[in-house]
Design a protein around this motif. Structure first.
Motif, PDB file in Angstrom:
ATOM      1  N   PRO A  69      -6.202  -6.058  -0.907  1.00  0.00           N
ATOM      2  CA  PRO A  69      -5.743  -6.129   0.486  1.00  0.00           C
ATOM      3  C   PRO A  69      -6.048  -7.469   1.141  1.00  0.00           C
ATOM      4  O   PRO A  69      -5.472  -7.770   2.196  1.00  0.00           O
ATOM      5  CB  PRO A  69      -6.494  -4.984   1.176  1.00  0.00           C
ATOM      6  CG  PRO A  69      -7.560  -4.570   0.246  1.00  0.00           C
ATOM      7  CD  PRO A  69      -7.192  -5.009  -1.126  1.00  0.00           C
ATOM      8  N   ALA A  70      -6.930  -8.270   0.546  1.00  0.00           N
ATOM      9  CA  ALA A  70      -7.288  -9.546   1.174  1.00  0.00           C
ATOM     10  C   ALA A  70      -6.499 -10.712   0.591  1.00  0.00           C
ATOM     11  O   ALA A  70      -6.791 -11.856   0.875  1.00  0.00           O
ATOM     12  CB  ALA A  70      -8.788  -9.796   1.015  1.00  0.00           C
ATOM     13  N   SER A  71      -5.503 -10.436  -0.237  1.00  0.00           N
ATOM     14  CA  SER A  71      -4.815 -11.543  -0.910  1.00  0.00           C
ATOM     15  C   SER A  71      -3.493 -11.869  -0.228  1.00  0.00           C
ATOM     16  O   SER A  71      -3.000 -11.125   0.604  1.00  0.00           O
ATOM     17  CB  SER A  71      -4.535 -11.146  -2.362  1.00  0.00           C
ATOM     18  OG  SER A  71      -3.563 -10.135  -2.388  1.00  0.00           O
ATOM     19  N   GLU A  72      -2.938 -13.024  -0.602  1.00  0.00           N
ATOM     20  CA  GLU A  72      -1.570 -13.335  -0.196  1.00  0.00           C
ATOM     21  C   GLU A  72      -0.714 -12.927  -1.381  1.00  0.00           C
ATOM     22  O   GLU A  72      -1.024 -13.268  -2.512  1.00  0.00           O
ATOM     23  CB  GLU A  72      -1.391 -14.833   0.003  1.00  0.00           C
ATOM     24  CG  GLU A  72      -2.382 -15.472   0.937  1.00  0.00           C
ATOM     25  CD  GLU A  72      -2.328 -16.992   0.819  1.00  0.00           C
ATOM     26  OE1 GLU A  72      -1.614 -17.591   1.609  1.00  0.00           O
ATOM     27  OE2 GLU A  72      -2.995 -17.544  -0.066  1.00  0.00           O
ATOM     28  N   TYR A  73       0.375 -12.246  -1.116  1.00  0.00           N
ATOM     29  CA  TYR A  73       1.219 -11.840  -2.235  1.00  0.00           C
ATOM     30  C   TYR A  73       2.676 -11.861  -1.794  1.00  0.00           C
ATOM     31  O   TYR A  73       3.019 -11.334  -0.749  1.00  0.00           O
ATOM     32  CB  TYR A  73       0.839 -10.443  -2.720  1.00  0.00           C
ATOM     33  CG  TYR A  73       1.591 -10.067  -3.964  1.00  0.00           C
ATOM     34  CD1 TYR A  73       1.150 -10.482  -5.205  1.00  0.00           C
ATOM     35  CD2 TYR A  73       2.768  -9.332  -3.889  1.00  0.00           C
ATOM     36  CE1 TYR A  73       1.852 -10.172  -6.346  1.00  0.00           C
ATOM     37  CE2 TYR A  73       3.480  -9.018  -5.028  1.00  0.00           C
ATOM     38  CZ  TYR A  73       3.014  -9.432  -6.259  1.00  0.00           C
ATOM     39  OH  TYR A  73       3.712  -9.129  -7.393  1.00  0.00           O
TER      40      TYR A  73
ATOM     41  N   ASN B 292       5.222   0.792   6.303  1.00  0.00           N
ATOM     42  CA  ASN B 292       5.202   0.193   7.638  1.00  0.00           C
ATOM     43  C   ASN B 292       6.548   0.382   8.325  1.00  0.00           C
ATOM     44  O   ASN B 292       6.616   0.538   9.544  1.00  0.00           O
ATOM     45  CB  ASN B 292       4.842  -1.285   7.563  1.00  0.00           C
ATOM     46  CG  ASN B 292       3.343  -1.494   7.450  1.00  0.00           C
ATOM     47  OD1 ASN B 292       2.562  -0.686   7.951  1.00  0.00           O
ATOM     48  ND2 ASN B 292       2.937  -2.558   6.783  1.00  0.00           N
ATOM     49  N   ILE B 293       7.624   0.338   7.534  1.00  0.00           N
ATOM     50  CA  ILE B 293       8.951   0.590   8.100  1.00  0.00           C
ATOM     51  C   ILE B 293       8.983   2.006   8.677  1.00  0.00           C
ATOM     52  O   ILE B 293       9.448   2.218   9.805  1.00  0.00           O
ATOM     53  CB  ILE B 293      10.044   0.418   7.024  1.00  0.00           C
ATOM     54  CG1 ILE B 293      10.216  -1.075   6.708  1.00  0.00           C
ATOM     55  CG2 ILE B 293      11.364   1.017   7.491  1.00  0.00           C
ATOM     56  CD1 ILE B 293      11.146  -1.365   5.565  1.00  0.00           C
TER      57      ILE B 293
ATOM     58  N   ASP C 251      -4.629   3.713   7.179  1.00  0.00           N
ATOM     59  CA  ASP C 251      -4.396   2.611   6.251  1.00  0.00           C
ATOM     60  C   ASP C 251      -4.429   3.119   4.815  1.00  0.00           C
ATOM     61  O   ASP C 251      -4.753   4.272   4.553  1.00  0.00           O
ATOM     62  CB  ASP C 251      -5.452   1.515   6.444  1.00  0.00           C
ATOM     63  CG  ASP C 251      -5.019   0.200   5.808  1.00  0.00           C
ATOM     64  OD1 ASP C 251      -3.808   0.028   5.571  1.00  0.00           O
ATOM     65  OD2 ASP C 251      -5.886  -0.640   5.550  1.00  0.00           O
TER      66      ASP C 251
ATOM     67  N   ALA D 287       5.545 -10.244  -1.655  1.00  0.00           N
ATOM     68  CA  ALA D 287       6.010  -8.884  -1.949  1.00  0.00           C
ATOM     69  C   ALA D 287       7.526  -8.814  -2.048  1.00  0.00           C
ATOM     70  O   ALA D 287       8.241  -9.402  -1.237  1.00  0.00           O
ATOM     71  CB  ALA D 287       5.521  -7.922  -0.870  1.00  0.00           C
ATOM     72  N   ARG D 288       8.003  -8.097  -3.058  1.00  0.00           N
ATOM     73  CA  ARG D 288       9.428  -7.816  -3.198  1.00  0.00           C
ATOM     74  C   ARG D 288       9.564  -6.379  -3.663  1.00  0.00           C
ATOM     75  O   ARG D 288       8.776  -5.922  -4.496  1.00  0.00           O
ATOM     76  CB  ARG D 288      10.074  -8.734  -4.258  1.00  0.00           C
ATOM     77  CG  ARG D 288      10.142 -10.203  -3.857  1.00  0.00           C
ATOM     78  CD  ARG D 288      11.101 -10.447  -2.704  1.00  0.00           C
ATOM     79  NE  ARG D 288      11.158 -11.832  -2.313  1.00  0.00           N
ATOM     80  CZ  ARG D 288      10.380 -12.390  -1.386  1.00  0.00           C
ATOM     81  NH1 ARG D 288       9.460 -11.662  -0.770  1.00  0.00           N
ATOM     82  NH2 ARG D 288      10.501 -13.649  -1.072  1.00  0.00           N
TER      83      ARG D 288
ATOM     84  N   PHE E 264      15.967  -5.155   1.877  1.00  0.00           N
ATOM     85  CA  PHE E 264      14.941  -6.166   2.121  1.00  0.00           C
ATOM     86  C   PHE E 264      15.562  -7.424   2.737  1.00  0.00           C
ATOM     87  O   PHE E 264      15.070  -7.963   3.731  1.00  0.00           O
ATOM     88  CB  PHE E 264      14.248  -6.481   0.789  1.00  0.00           C
ATOM     89  CG  PHE E 264      13.591  -7.828   0.720  1.00  0.00           C
ATOM     90  CD1 PHE E 264      12.336  -8.022   1.247  1.00  0.00           C
ATOM     91  CD2 PHE E 264      14.236  -8.902   0.124  1.00  0.00           C
ATOM     92  CE1 PHE E 264      11.741  -9.264   1.197  1.00  0.00           C
ATOM     93  CE2 PHE E 264      13.647 -10.145   0.070  1.00  0.00           C
ATOM     94  CZ  PHE E 264      12.391 -10.329   0.610  1.00  0.00           C
TER      95      PHE E 264
ATOM     96  N   LYS F 218       3.598  -0.995   0.892  1.00  0.00           N
ATOM     97  CA  LYS F 218       3.035  -1.203   2.217  1.00  0.00           C
ATOM     98  C   LYS F 218       4.165  -1.515   3.207  1.00  0.00           C
ATOM     99  O   LYS F 218       4.204  -0.980   4.316  1.00  0.00           O
ATOM    100  CB  LYS F 218       2.039  -2.357   2.164  1.00  0.00           C
ATOM    101  CG  LYS F 218       1.094  -2.353   3.325  1.00  0.00           C
ATOM    102  CD  LYS F 218      -0.210  -3.033   2.973  1.00  0.00           C
ATOM    103  CE  LYS F 218      -1.283  -2.490   3.893  1.00  0.00           C
ATOM    104  NZ  LYS F 218      -2.546  -3.123   3.756  1.00  0.00           N
ATOM    105  N   VAL F 219       5.073  -2.388   2.792  1.00  0.00           N
ATOM    106  CA  VAL F 219       6.210  -2.710   3.657  1.00  0.00           C
ATOM    107  C   VAL F 219       7.023  -1.445   3.933  1.00  0.00           C
ATOM    108  O   VAL F 219       7.394  -1.153   5.066  1.00  0.00           O
ATOM    109  CB  VAL F 219       7.090  -3.800   3.012  1.00  0.00           C
ATOM    110  CG1 VAL F 219       8.380  -3.974   3.792  1.00  0.00           C
ATOM    111  CG2 VAL F 219       6.342  -5.125   2.958  1.00  0.00           C
TER     112      VAL F 219
ATOM    113  N   SER G 189      -5.600   3.999   1.259  1.00  0.00           N
ATOM    114  CA  SER G 189      -6.890   4.408   0.713  1.00  0.00           C
ATOM    115  C   SER G 189      -6.615   5.265  -0.514  1.00  0.00           C
ATOM    116  O   SER G 189      -5.464   5.436  -0.912  1.00  0.00           O
ATOM    117  CB  SER G 189      -7.663   5.233   1.750  1.00  0.00           C
ATOM    118  OG  SER G 189      -7.032   6.483   1.928  1.00  0.00           O
TER     119      SER G 189
ATOM    120  N   TRP H 131       1.925  -4.006  -2.245  1.00  0.00           N
ATOM    121  CA  TRP H 131       2.508  -4.726  -1.118  1.00  0.00           C
ATOM    122  C   TRP H 131       3.912  -4.247  -0.801  1.00  0.00           C
ATOM    123  O   TRP H 131       4.300  -4.142   0.370  1.00  0.00           O
ATOM    124  CB  TRP H 131       2.480  -6.237  -1.379  1.00  0.00           C
ATOM    125  CG  TRP H 131       1.088  -6.777  -1.292  1.00  0.00           C
ATOM    126  CD1 TRP H 131       0.253  -7.067  -2.333  1.00  0.00           C
ATOM    127  CD2 TRP H 131       0.350  -7.049  -0.090  1.00  0.00           C
ATOM    128  NE1 TRP H 131      -0.953  -7.506  -1.851  1.00  0.00           N
ATOM    129  CE2 TRP H 131      -0.926  -7.509  -0.486  1.00  0.00           C
ATOM    130  CE3 TRP H 131       0.624  -6.947   1.264  1.00  0.00           C
ATOM    131  CZ2 TRP H 131      -1.916  -7.867   0.436  1.00  0.00           C
ATOM    132  CZ3 TRP H 131      -0.357  -7.311   2.174  1.00  0.00           C
ATOM    133  CH2 TRP H 131      -1.603  -7.756   1.762  1.00  0.00           C
TER     134      TRP H 131
END
Lengths: 173, 598
Positions: free
Chosen positions: B268-272, B159-160, B180, B274-275, B284, B155-156, B182, B152
């Protein structure tokens, strides 16, 4: 300027050696660059990918429920018949109507969680209403709504991903 | 004897062919202008730090496998199964953080001493390049375990990169190997982490050292320049002391945490919650305040400005020999930036400490990580660690119970006690439960809300006017409870008492109940089988079909069913739940009734 044929031959030779070395380097580098850069040029997936989730009857009106979207997916060299693609919040809005919101925060891609009567992102504190509308925080747009279809009493959601961090909703997969 | 030792002779032989003594002398006898100092140790400590990262990294490579199916499993395996794996991974993990700290100190020392001034400008730039490469190592390495934390946070970060105007999306796709995350993302990050970045670092490092040797140290203005130490042994001695402290600290940190943390497998389907790693926390935090077009200022603008200012320093702060007070105006922006970064980092940490929902999410994530480790210890299947988590009997059992049982029963916090129309199952099958049952079968947590209410009399209290009633003595109650609990699989603490209970049960209870298929309830057809009552096979049979006589009997499905609006008997679930799930559900119910984990 007087021409020294020896010196000019020498510089010509030097030039040729330089060009030759560069060509040799390029010949080796080109296929590697093409190979490494290939995925960047691939066109994003498009089209529908409806995934069955939970029975419509299990949803109470106005109460969001997080569902995993499990479907077929290809991860590089492996094709998974059923794997977690992502998740979505389902909000029943009427007898046969369900709204599906992608749980991916459009800010920087963390998964939003339930908070009060809406959603918040645990990363940079963006907040959204239960309808997915942005309320506060750095998110550049509302939560992404996904298409929904009711298949014999089961809520099916069209899994899609959109570009993160921009105001427009652009599908990328 | 010729006066020369054998070793010296070997040395002579080698030197004649390689000239190694001159090389070594060049390396060791280098004069240190103004004398050896502890202020100069950071470069050598970093050399040791990088060497340590290379050594531990090469070790980890022998046990790591970069794909979404195998990355987490291999990291779990190498840190729990390979001898010393936890230590090697711990050293690599904490070594990375330690290198970042020493890098900061090295930069600070160089800036304070003005060691970037002419003719050392290029070496300062090479150092900044190495700083960038180090952050690249940190960023790429964070993802490799493919656990929730790394997944996560990275991922951030990517995405940045995707939000940079123009090249952003292509840059992101190039880094991820597609649109995405993989397996290609992992192989790419791996290639960067163990190939591209180390080669780049080695090149920059070589040039950095070469230029340093060319120009030497920059002593402070107060130094006595006539004093000269040679690098060996005076400076090297100080370097070794500092490096020993560094290595000891990293060993201590690795030992204290028994290696490096490994969160639950990336989902990928979870809530997390992220830090990023601690050295990115300030950036951040900044992103919480910068919205809209300002966001790019925080993600790309400020880091670029900071980097550009650092790179420009030797070209603005040029005056040779200027005292520190005269140079403060050039260093002030650095101090402002550093104070800002520390402030933002503290703010991020204190907000997280006070944020209840973050703390709850963190507790949940830690519980999942602990569960992942427990399951992985039993073995991870070829379909990978995420499938292992999804098929966790704990989670699956709870889901099955929630779906098929919780509308009537309550157990382990599932189901609503108010709406329950069947016995509460917490504690069911234990001695205490049977003691309660014998006293008051129609308690609302037992059969009081079921169609079976009133079918079983209290064994300890008589109805008024029932002359034939012989209440059980407390000892008999205990004995029967002990016997029935043993049927349910409870450990027998007092065998004699359980045997006594068995004979009481056989005489008194079979007036209605079955025991090994025998017993008579005068055609009622409702009282259940007591042999193996409450055991896993008994529960399995009950879920499959309550009327099979293995548990309840003939009228189990119909008793009370005709009463309109009344409670319904338990349905036959055999056809509705797959056999493997029935089995799992039975084991789950049995464990949860006792507050145990599967």
């Amino acid at each position: 300027m007087s021409e020294d044929p020896k010196a000019s031959r020498r510089s010509l030779l030097g030039g040729l050696v330089g060009v030759g070395a560069c060509a040799l380097g390029a010949a080796v580098a080109a296929p590697v660059v093409v190979f490494v850069a290939a995925p960047a040029g691939a066109s994003p997936k498009s089209g529908e990918r409806f995934v069955r989730t939970v029975p419509l009857d299990s949803l109470a009106v106005g109460k969001p429920v997080l569902v995993n979207l499990v479907g077929k997916d290809t991860d590089a060299w492996t094709t998974h018949p059923a794997i977690e693609l992502g998740s979505a919040w389902l909000v029943r809005t009427g007898p046969r109507e369900v709204r599906a919101l992608s749980s991916t925060c459009p800010h920087l891609g963390c998964a939003v969680q339930r908070d009060g009567d809406g959603f918040t992102c645990p990363c940079h504190t963006s907040a959204f209403g239960v309808d997915g509308k942005r309320k506060e925080g750095p998110a550049p747009r509302d939560l992404d709504e996904l298409a929904v279809r009711i298949d014999d009493g089961v809520v099916a959601v069209d899994f899609k991903r959109f570009r993160i961090g921009v105001a427009e909703k652009v599908q990328v997969g | 004897m010729s006066g020369k030792s054998k070793l010296a002779k070997v040395g002579d032989w080698l030197d004649e062919r390689t000239g190694f003594r001159a090389l070594l002398g060049h390396a060791l006898d280098e004069p240190v202008r103004g004398g050896a100092r502890y202020a100069y140790v950071f470069g050598s400590v970093l050399t040791v730090g990088f060497a340590m990262q290379v050594a531990t990294g090469l070790g980890l490579m022998t046990g790591y496998s970069p794909s979404t199916q195998t990355a987490w499993s291999s990291v779990h395996w190498l840190s729990t199964q390979m001898a010393g794996g936890w230590l090697v991974r711990g050293l690599h993990h904490f070594g990375a953080s330690a290198v970042v700290i020493v890098l900061g100190l090295h930069l600070l020392q160089t800036a304070l001493f003005g060691a970037y001034k002419k003719p050392r400008e290029l070496n300062w730039l090479l150092g900044l390049g190495l700083f960038g490469v180090t952050l690249g190592f940190a960023l790429t390495g964070y993802l490799l375990p493919w656990d929730q934390k790394g997944y996560w946070a990275t991922k951030v970060a990517t995405n940045i990169a995707g939000t940079i105007p123009g090249i952003g999306p292509r840059l992101q796709a190039l880094a991820l190997g597609g649109s995405d995350y993989s397996s290609l993302t992992l192989t790419r990050f791996y290639a960067l982490h163990v190939g591209v970045l180390p080669l780049t670092a080695l090149f920059l490092f070589g040039a950095h050292i070469a230029l340093f040797r060319k120009h030497g140290v920059t002593p402070p203005a107060s130094a006595d320049l006539k004093k000269r130490d040679s690098f060996f042994p005076k400076q090297l001695g100080k370097d070794v002391v500092a490096a020993a402290i560094f290595v000891a600290a990293v060993f201590y940190l690795a030992y204290r945490s028994h290696g490096a943390p490994l969160d639950a497998p990336a989902d990928p389907a979870s809530e997390y919650p992220a830090r990023p790693e601690w050295y990115f926390l300030s950036l951040f935090e900044l992103l919480k305040y910068l919205h809209g077009p300002l966001e790019l200022l925080g993600t790309v603008g400020l880091p670029t400005i900071a980097g550009a200012y650092l790179a420009a320093l030797p070209f603005v702060d040029k005056k040779p020999g200027a005292p520190l007070t005269a140079r403060l105006k050039f260093l002030a922006p650095l101090a402002v930036g550093a104070v800002g970064a520390v402030g933002l980092t503290l703010s991020a940490q204190s907000k997280d400490a006070r944020d209840k929902s973050f703390q709850e999410a963190r507790v949940k994530a830690d519980a999942e990580a602990a569960r992942a480790h427990a399951l992985a210890a039993r073995g991870i299947g070829p379909e990978g660690p995420l499938a292992m988590m999804k098929n966790d009997p704990e989670a699956r059992g709870a889901a099955l119970f929630g779906k098929h049982c919780a509308s009537c029963h309550v157990l382990a916090g599932l189901g609503s006690p108010k709406d329950a129309s069947a016995p509460a199952l917490d504690g069911w099958g234990t001695e205490a439960w049977v003691v309660g049952l014998l006293d008051d079968p129609d308690h609302e947590a037992r059969f009081g809300k079921t169609p079976f209410k009133g079918m079983m009399p209290s064994m300890t209290r008589c109805k008024p006017g029932d002359a034939a009633c012989k209440p059980m003595s407390p000892d008999d109650v205990k004995a029967v409870a002990s016997f029935l609990a043993s049927q349910a699989g409870e450990p027998v603490t007092d065998a004699a008492r359980a045997r006594a209970g068995e004979s009481i049960a056989k005489t008194r209870c079979t007036a209605c109940h079955l025991f090994r298929g025998e017993g008579d309830d005068g055609g009622e057809g409702t009282a259940p089988e007591l042999a193996a009552w409450g055991s896993i096979p008994w529960i399995r049979a009950q879920i499959d079909d309550p009327s099979s006589r293995a548990t309840y009997r003939e009228k189990a499905l119909t008793h009370g069913a005709e009463v309109k609006g009344g409670p319904k008997p338990m349905p036959k679930l055999g056809g509705q739940i797959a056999p493997a799930d029935v089995d799992l559900l039975a084991r789950w119910v049995h464990a949860k009734a006792r507050g145990q984990k599967l």
